[in-house]
Motif scaffolding. Structure first.
Motif, short mmCIF file in Angstrom:
data_model
loop_
_atom_site.label_atom_id
_atom_site.label_comp_id
_atom_site.label_asym_id
_atom_site.label_seq_id
_atom_site.Cartn_x
_atom_site.Cartn_y
_atom_site.Cartn_z
N GLN A 2 0.82 -1.21 0.00
CA GLN A 2 0.00 0.00 0.00
C GLN A 2 0.85 1.25 0.00
OE1 GLN A 2 -2.34 -0.73 3.54
NE2 GLN A 2 -4.09 -1.45 2.34
N LEU A 3 1.90 1.26 0.83
CA LEU A 3 2.74 2.46 0.92
C LEU A 3 3.50 2.71 -0.39
CD1 LEU A 3 4.14 1.97 4.54
CD2 LEU A 3 2.39 3.58 3.79
N LEU A 4 3.96 1.64 -1.01
CA LEU A 4 4.68 1.80 -2.28
C LEU A 4 3.76 2.32 -3.38
CD1 LEU A 4 6.93 -1.40 -2.32
CD2 LEU A 4 7.71 0.97 -2.18
N LEU A 5 2.53 1.81 -3.42
CA LEU A 5 1.60 2.23 -4.48
C LEU A 5 1.04 3.63 -4.23
CD1 LEU A 5 -0.37 -1.10 -5.07
CD2 LEU A 5 1.43 -0.12 -6.48
N ASP A 6 1.12 4.11 -2.99
CA ASP A 6 0.65 5.46 -2.70
C ASP A 6 1.66 6.53 -3.09
OD1 ASP A 6 -1.77 4.65 -1.74
OD2 ASP A 6 -1.14 4.56 0.36
N LEU A 7 2.87 6.13 -3.47
CA LEU A 7 3.87 7.10 -3.91
C LEU A 7 3.49 7.65 -5.28
CD1 LEU A 7 7.08 5.09 -2.91
CD2 LEU A 7 6.10 7.05 -1.69
N PRO A 8 3.98 8.82 -5.64
CA PRO A 8 3.63 9.38 -6.96
C PRO A 8 4.30 8.60 -8.10
CG PRO A 8 5.24 10.78 -5.82
CD PRO A 8 4.81 9.74 -4.83
N TYR A 9 3.53 8.35 -9.16
CA TYR A 9 4.03 7.66 -10.35
C TYR A 9 3.67 8.50 -11.58
CZ TYR A 9 4.90 3.42 -7.62
OH TYR A 9 5.38 2.51 -6.71
N ARG A 10 4.70 8.86 -12.34
CA ARG A 10 4.46 9.63 -13.57
C ARG A 10 4.71 8.80 -14.82
NH1 ARG A 10 6.92 13.81 -15.19
NH2 ARG A 10 8.98 13.37 -14.32
N HIS A 11 5.49 7.75 -14.70
CA HIS A 11 5.85 6.94 -15.86
C HIS A 11 5.15 5.59 -15.89
CE1 HIS A 11 9.08 9.80 -16.84
NE2 HIS A 11 9.34 9.82 -15.53
N CYS A 12 4.88 5.02 -14.76
CA CYS A 12 4.20 3.71 -14.69
C CYS A 12 2.69 3.94 -14.67
CB CYS A 12 4.64 2.95 -13.44
SG CYS A 12 6.39 2.49 -13.46
N THR A 13 2.06 3.64 -15.77
CA THR A 13 0.62 3.94 -15.91
C THR A 13 -0.28 2.88 -15.29
OG1 THR A 13 0.61 2.83 -18.07
CG2 THR A 13 1.02 5.22 -18.04
N SER A 14 0.26 1.71 -14.97
CA SER A 14 -0.59 0.62 -14.45
C SER A 14 -0.79 0.67 -12.95
CB SER A 14 0.01 -0.73 -14.83
OG SER A 14 1.27 -0.92 -14.21
N THR A 15 -0.24 1.69 -12.28
CA THR A 15 -0.35 1.78 -10.82
C THR A 15 -1.79 1.74 -10.32
OG1 THR A 15 1.67 3.10 -10.83
CG2 THR A 15 0.41 3.05 -8.79
N PRO A 16 -2.76 2.46 -10.95
CA PRO A 16 -4.15 2.37 -10.47
C PRO A 16 -4.70 0.95 -10.51
CG PRO A 16 -3.89 4.25 -11.94
CD PRO A 16 -2.62 3.46 -12.02
N TRP A 17 -4.27 0.17 -11.49
CA TRP A 17 -4.74 -1.23 -11.58
C TRP A 17 -4.22 -2.02 -10.40
CZ3 TRP A 17 -4.74 -4.23 -16.87
CH2 TRP A 17 -5.45 -5.42 -16.71
#
Length: 901
Positions: free
Chosen positions: A161-176
């Motif tokens: 959860q903590l890793l996925l809550d970080l900002p992502y600008r290049h990895c588009t699959s994070t919401p999935w």
């Protein structure tokens, strides 16, 4: 950049390494990391140099008291490229998530511990597994609902959860991946808790990037549907499942084919079957394994010849039922042209992803169908279609679990049902299949966790009366609420109370508490970790001790720092049963604010508002009920009642008049609110078809809004349900008369009813008046009313309908039936009630007038003889009233009939 972010993201989402990946690219460290994740080598990933950098605690003091979020900065000093750093974080998040799934869902046992993953400062007391797990469990509590405290390696999910809550600008699959993480997190909580607004919409942009891959698009739609299914949003879930089938190219249809279901059946009967076919896929599909393909062909001919990487499928071994339906026809009874070529007894194997979709559609049938035998009959073909061709360990496990649930209520299959469930639980720790195969479609099915499957087995034992075995499982799982229910079923409430008090007072400790105390954890830290479970235990004690319920519930609320939705739900329910509706409203409003997904809380809140005559509050509460559970017929009925009361209540409040109760529609109700009430009742009747009171309300509202055709249908249902008990009282005679008025108001000749120069056959008939309404009213009389009940008003209304049709003989007969059932026809000699006699005189005069009007129109009918007989018979029974003025009228009528002869 020497690597492709999109390519690795798709590999992670699909869960399988590309066998044709070029060697230079596949040799990159980040590509090897992704390959280890999809192949299940979590120890190598979570102990890699990347992981040691990412999971190194930056806090040097008070580590025990800080949440996980403050312990790490999740930076990678060795990685200079921003896109690469994001991708490494995403890969490690997926590794943590799947390692957590392995140890709690799919098995086998995990070969790495969180204490080996996280690097804390030297001397930290958090280096033991129990402390790490308890800390994570406390942080995983969400929306006032505690997480299951015996979950293993909860630290891994918290890190995800903590890793996925970080900002992502290049990895588009994070919401999935956030979606997948949320699906798993929800299963840890006691009750489902809603996500923040905009959670699902954040996934929608992903469709643009995966549109060229139908299987990935199907997976995403399927997983969104599973989340909606978890929240009981059945319609939305069904839409997602159907869209997923469309995306993957799955063709399916539920139809019939001739076959046999028992060993001694002589006559072939039409059997329900699901025809389904997957689309053609290339050889490089990321879903099929050649060894599984070959194995499925062998298992189709002999289910016992299963391969080592599939769950054990138990045979039925019944002396009557066949193992599966034996179809004797090579073609379905009726189907679309797309599936007409399929042989019901030999359908081709389905792609595992399509099997997941069918199992999800099967789940939705369970949610949207009434609780009767048809539900099981509808679900069985879906499950059978998947079980016939096992292709994947997890998918086959889910299919066997669903079959076990279906068979749990049938005498001949309940034994296999229970044994199959036990076998599925026993297989989890084994290594009979590769971890990569178990994980491949895990996110596309609703496979329960290990403890949920064991709980289901215990509940199965409880339903069979094997209470001791169920109790042993519940105690091992430390599910104290179920333990208390077991003792209560054995009429030992004192034992249940003693267990809960021992837990609260420390005489009986939960497993993690024992370990924590053994490690000399501070009392203050322990209290922080245990608050959610302590609150739950105090609520349970309140349920067991009604005399002290308020004290226990309030203490649970205080201990949880006013976050326990369970405490407020329980307290609100208690006040409601005690008649203190104002306090009940206050408590339940707090409860639904914490967790608005529980329809029961909204329902009790609505009922409390009704008792306080707060119609707007009740309307809003019941609106939330039906938005959560569309099948709640009682809430639809109450919602309709609130719509009917809103305007009338406001008008009375302005006039200073008191409120009144009752089923009648209050005066002053606006047409718009009546229409809303009509729609609510119409929806609710789909799920409360046997509720005659709802049909009665529906009939009255339908008459008020002009839906007379629906009023006919409602009156017919009421008669079917009530006529055998109360006879003619089941008919609303005023409604019947108004229906006849609506028909007879139009000209009898259909052509005369059409304006202009048109003909009746070209006219659009209004189903609520005239010739459009006539068939429904005629059917109401012929099929529902007259075969079951009778009364003078009913016969008179029927006679008017027959008169409108110029059916003179039938109309005359109906009027005579009305006369025989009225005061004159039932008048007995010797009665002294002058009022009844005068009423009877009027009826005699009326029937004679009718005879004089209709009699001449009926060929060969001697109406004068009939009239003289009626008058003579009545006068003979009522000679005691010869001195009354009305007697002269009877004498004159008799003389008139004689003179006309």
């Amino acid at each position: 950049m020497s690597f492709s972010t999109d390519r690795i993201e798709k590999i992670l989402l699909a869960g399988q390494w590309e066998s044709d990946a070029p060697e230079p690219w596949a040799s990159l460290p980040i590509a090897k990391l992704a390959k280890d994740v999809v192949q299940g080598a979590f120890r190598d990933v979570l102990t890699s140099s990347y992981a040691r950098e990412l999971f190194r605690s930056t806090s040097q003091t008070n580590v025990e008291l800080k949440p996980y979020k403050e312990l790490f900065d999740f930076t990678l000093p060795s990685v200079s490229d921003e896109a690469e750093e994001e991708l490494v974080r995403l890969i490690l998040a997926v590794a943590c998530l799947h390692a957590f799934v392995q140890v709690n869902w799919t098995g086998p046992d995990l070969d790495v511990q969180p204490s080996e993953v996280i690097i804390f400062p030297n001397g930290s007391s958090l280096l033991n597994e129990a402390s790490l797990n308890a800390k994570a469990v406390a942080e995983l509590a969400y929306g006032g609902e505690p997480a299951y405290h015996l979950v293993q390696h909860a630290t891994l999910l918290r890190l995800t959860q903590l890793l996925l809550d970080l900002p992502y600008r290049h990895c588009t699959s994070t919401p999935w991946w956030k979606l997948r993480t949320s699906l798993i997190h929800e299963q840890l909580l006691d009750e489902p808790v809603p996500h923040p607004p905009g959670f699902l919409p954040s996934v929608e942009p992903l469709y643009g990037g995966i549109a060229s891959d139908p299987d990935l698009a199907g997976r995403l739609l399927l997983e969104e549907g599973l989340l909606e299914h978890m929240f009981s949003h059945d319609k939305s879930a069904a839409e997602y499942f159907v869209r997923a089938a469309h995306a993957t190219g799955l063709q399916y249809e539920l139809t019939g084919a001739m076959g046999k279901r028992t060993k001694f059946q002589q006559t072939e009967l039409s059997q329900l079957i699901l025809l389904a076919e997957s689309r053609e896929r290339g050889l490089s599909t990321t879903s099929d394994h050649s060894d599984v393909e070959q194995r499925s062909a062998v298992e189709q001919s002999d289910p016992r010849a299963r391969g080592p990487s599939l769950p054990e499928t138990l045979l039925l071994n019944d002396d009557t039922l066949l193992e599966q339906t034996e179809f004797t026809s090579s073609a379905p009874s009726s189907t679309t042209s797309l599936l007409g070529h399929l042989n019901p007894s030999s359908q081709p194997p389905l792609h595992p992803l399509d099997q997941c979709i069918l199992l999800s559609l099967c789940l939705n049938i369970r949610n949207t169908s009434p609780s009767h035998g048809l539900t099981s009959e509808q679900m069985s073909p879906y499950v059978t279609r998947v079980i016939t061709h096992p292709k994947n360990w997890s998918v086959h496990t889910m299919a066997l679990l669903l079959r076990s649930r279906l068979e749990s209520s049938r005498t001949r299959t309940v034994e296999r049902s229970t044994l199959q469930l036990q076998a599925l639980i026993d297989q989890m720790p084994t290594a009979d299949s590769s971890l990569s195969e178990r994980m491949l479609y895990f996110h596309s099915i609703s496979l329960p966790s290990k403890w949920e499957m064991e709980r289901e087995l215990a509940l199965r034992f409880l339903s069979l009366g094997v209470v001791k075995s169920a109790l042993e499982i519940f105690e091992r799982l430390e599910m104290w609420e179920e333990v208390a229910k077991c003792w209560q079923s054995m009429e030992r409430r004192d034992k249940a109370i003693a267990i809960v008090r021992d837990l609260l007072e420390g005489r009986r400790e939960e497993a993690d508490s024992v370990i924590l105390r053994a490690k000399a954890t501070s009392t203050s830290r322990l209290s922080v970790l245990d608050t959610a479970r302590q609150a739950k235990l105090w609520c349970l004690l309140g349920d067991l001790e009604p005399d002290n319920a308020i004290e226990h519930y309030e203490r649970a609320w205080t201990i949880s720092s006013e976050t326990s939705g369970r405490a407020m739900r329980s307290l609100g329910g208690y006040y409601f049963t005690q008649g203190d509706f104002k306090k009940a409203i206050q408590c339940l409003q707090r409860a639904v604010k914490i967790n608005p997904l529980l329809s029961r809380s909204w329902f009790i809140l609505g009922c409390a508002f009704i008792r306080e005559e707060c119609w707007e509050g009740a309307r809003d509460a019941f609106s939330r009920c039906v938005s959560i559970d569309d099948e709640d017929g009682e809430s639809w009925n109450n919602l309709a009642s609130m719509y009917l009361r809103l305007d009338g209540a406001a008008e009375k409040q302005q006039n200073g008049e008191p409120h009144t109760d009752g089923d009648e529609i209050p005066e002053g109700t606006s047409f718009s609110n009546k229409t809303l009430a009509f729609r609510a009742l119409k929806q609710g009747l789909k799920y409360s078809y046997e509720n005659w009171r709802m049909w009665s309300n529906y009939m009255i509202v339908a008459m008020d809004v002009g839906e007379l055709s629906e009023a006919c249908r409602a009156q017919a249902r009421i008669i079917e349900e009530r006529a055998a008990k109360i006879g003619a009282e089941s008919v609303d005679e005023e409604v019947i008369e108004r229906l006849v008025d609506a028909v007879t108001r139009a000209p009898a000749d259909p052509d005369d009813a059409v304006e202009g120069s048109g003909a009746a056959r070209d006219a659009i008939k209004n189903p609520n008046e005239g010739h459009g309404l006539f068939p429904r009213v005629q059917d109401l009389f012929d099929r529902s009313i007259l075969p079951r009940v009778s009364s003078p008003r009913i016969f008179r209304a029927y006679a008017r309908l027959l008169t409108w049709q110029s059916r003179w003989e039938d109309a005359l007969r109906a009027y005579l039936d009305a006369y025989r059932g009225g005061a004159a026809g039932t008048y007995e000699k010797g009665e002294t009630d002058v009022g009844k006699w005068r009423e009877a005189v009027s009826e005699v005069e009326e029937i004679v007038a009718i005879l004089g009007n209709f009699g001449p129109r009926v060929e060969g009918y001697n109406w004068k003889l009939q009239g003289r007989s009626i008058v003579r018979t009545f006068m003979g029974r009522s000679k005691d009233f010869e001195d009354e003025a009305e007697w002269t009228r009877l004498s004159d009528l008799q003389a008139e009939l004689r003179s006309e002869e």
